[in-house]
Design a protein around this motif. Structure first.
Motif, PDB file in Angstrom:
ATOM      1  N   HIS A  21       0.829  -1.185   0.000  1.00  0.00           N
ATOM      2  CA  HIS A  21       0.000   0.000   0.000  1.00  0.00           C
ATOM      3  C   HIS A  21       0.866   1.239   0.000  1.00  0.00           C
ATOM      4  N   GLY A  22       0.694   2.069  -1.010  1.00  0.00           N
ATOM      5  CA  GLY A  22       1.457   3.302  -1.117  1.00  0.00           C
ATOM      6  C   GLY A  22       0.793   4.429  -0.359  1.00  0.00           C
ATOM      7  N   GLN A  23       0.635   4.270   0.908  1.00  0.00           N
ATOM      8  CA  GLN A  23       0.048   5.323   1.720  1.00  0.00           C
ATOM      9  C   GLN A  23       0.791   5.379   3.044  1.00  0.00           C
ATOM     10  N   SER A  24       0.749   6.523   3.672  1.00  0.00           N
ATOM     11  CA  SER A  24       1.477   6.646   4.923  1.00  0.00           C
ATOM     12  C   SER A  24       0.632   6.127   6.073  1.00  0.00           C
ATOM     13  N   LEU A  25       1.301   5.710   7.123  1.00  0.00           N
ATOM     14  CA  LEU A  25       0.648   5.186   8.317  1.00  0.00           C
ATOM     15  C   LEU A  25       1.143   6.026   9.480  1.00  0.00           C
ATOM     16  N   GLU A  26       0.841   7.326   9.449  1.00  0.00           N
ATOM     17  CA  GLU A  26       1.395   8.254  10.422  1.00  0.00           C
ATOM     18  C   GLU A  26       2.912   8.087  10.479  1.00  0.00           C
ATOM     19  N   PHE A 126       3.343  -0.553   4.240  1.00  0.00           N
ATOM     20  CA  PHE A 126       3.055   0.871   4.131  1.00  0.00           C
ATOM     21  C   PHE A 126       4.361   1.635   3.933  1.00  0.00           C
ATOM     22  N   PHE A 127       4.345   2.573   2.976  1.00  0.00           N
ATOM     23  CA  PHE A 127       5.518   3.388   2.693  1.00  0.00           C
ATOM     24  C   PHE A 127       5.306   4.818   3.180  1.00  0.00           C
ATOM     25  N   SER A 128       6.388   5.407   3.691  1.00  0.00           N
ATOM     26  CA  SER A 128       6.351   6.816   4.060  1.00  0.00           C
ATOM     27  C   SER A 128       6.536   7.670   2.811  1.00  0.00           C
ATOM     28  N   PRO A 129       6.274   8.980   2.909  1.00  0.00           N
ATOM     29  CA  PRO A 129       6.715   9.878   1.844  1.00  0.00           C
ATOM     30  C   PRO A 129       8.237   9.823   1.775  1.00  0.00           C
ATOM     31  N   GLY A 130       8.795  10.054   0.596  1.00  0.00           N
ATOM     32  CA  GLY A 130      10.237   9.958   0.415  1.00  0.00           C
ATOM     33  C   GLY A 130      10.979  11.209   0.854  1.00  0.00           C
TER      34      GLY A 130
END
Length: 198
Positions: A21-26, A126-130
């Protein structure tokens, strides 16, 4: 009862890496120092702050868009670098409270690119923003980001490696333990039935 280990194995196999999932998780990635003035040989520190305590991966996306696994930091601060190394000549990693820290010991042109923090939470990635890190005068590529590049062979190999090391190997050990316990139980039950006939 004799079907329990097989059932557990099938359930676990269905849970391994079901989605990315390409969305952040806080999750927030930042550099404590001014990253716009990077120099060759400089120490670069990156922080990944998250509200979950389930361990974190650090991934580097180079200028061509290729992803490279750097390290996994567990929730109890254990580190596993690329290819099962406990330490790395190029990187340091640690955990302080809710911050997962990555240090590039001596920045080189091959370290340029985007850095991402990744977590496996509820069986999803889950990935953070880069966080971009480039030397001055280097054109920051406006090309592929982590979620726009095609899922090429290298990325697939990296994801399979994550599953192998952090999911499949412990799962295989657990299944072997369950099978051993099942075999011991069967032997004990037969032994007891043999010595205590009705």
């Amino acid at each position: 009862m004799d079907r329990s280990p097989a059932l557990l194995l099938l359930l676990a196999l269905g849970l391994c890496c079901p989605g990315i999932h390409g969305q952040s998780l806080e999750m927030k990635v930042r550099s404590p120092k001014d990253i716009t003035q990077l120099r060759v040989g400089q120490r670069l520190e990156l922080e990944c702050q998250t509200d979950k305590n389930s361990g974190a991966f650090w991934i580097h996306q180079d200028k061509s868009g290729t992803l490279h696994f750097i390290v996994f930091i567990s929730s109890v601060s254990w580190t596993t670098f690329s290819r099962d190394q406990r330490t790395s000549p190029r990187f340091e990693a640690s955990k302080h409270n809710s911050i997962y820290l990555l240090v590039v010991k001596s920045f080189t042109p091959q370290d340029e690119g985007n850095y991402f923090c990744m977590m496996n939470f509820n069986q999803m990635l889950f990935f953070s923003p880069g966080q971009p890190a480039f030397l001055p005068g280097t054109a920051v590529p406006g090309g592929p980001s982590l979620f726009s590049i095609p899922a090429d062979r290298r990325m697939q190999e990296d994801l399979e490696y994550f599953c192998l090391i952090f999911l499949w190997v412990p799962l295989a050990g657990l299944c072997l333990l369950l099978l051993q316990l099942l075999a011991n139980t069967i032997v004990l039950c037969r032994h007891k039935a043999h010595h205590n006939p009705l």
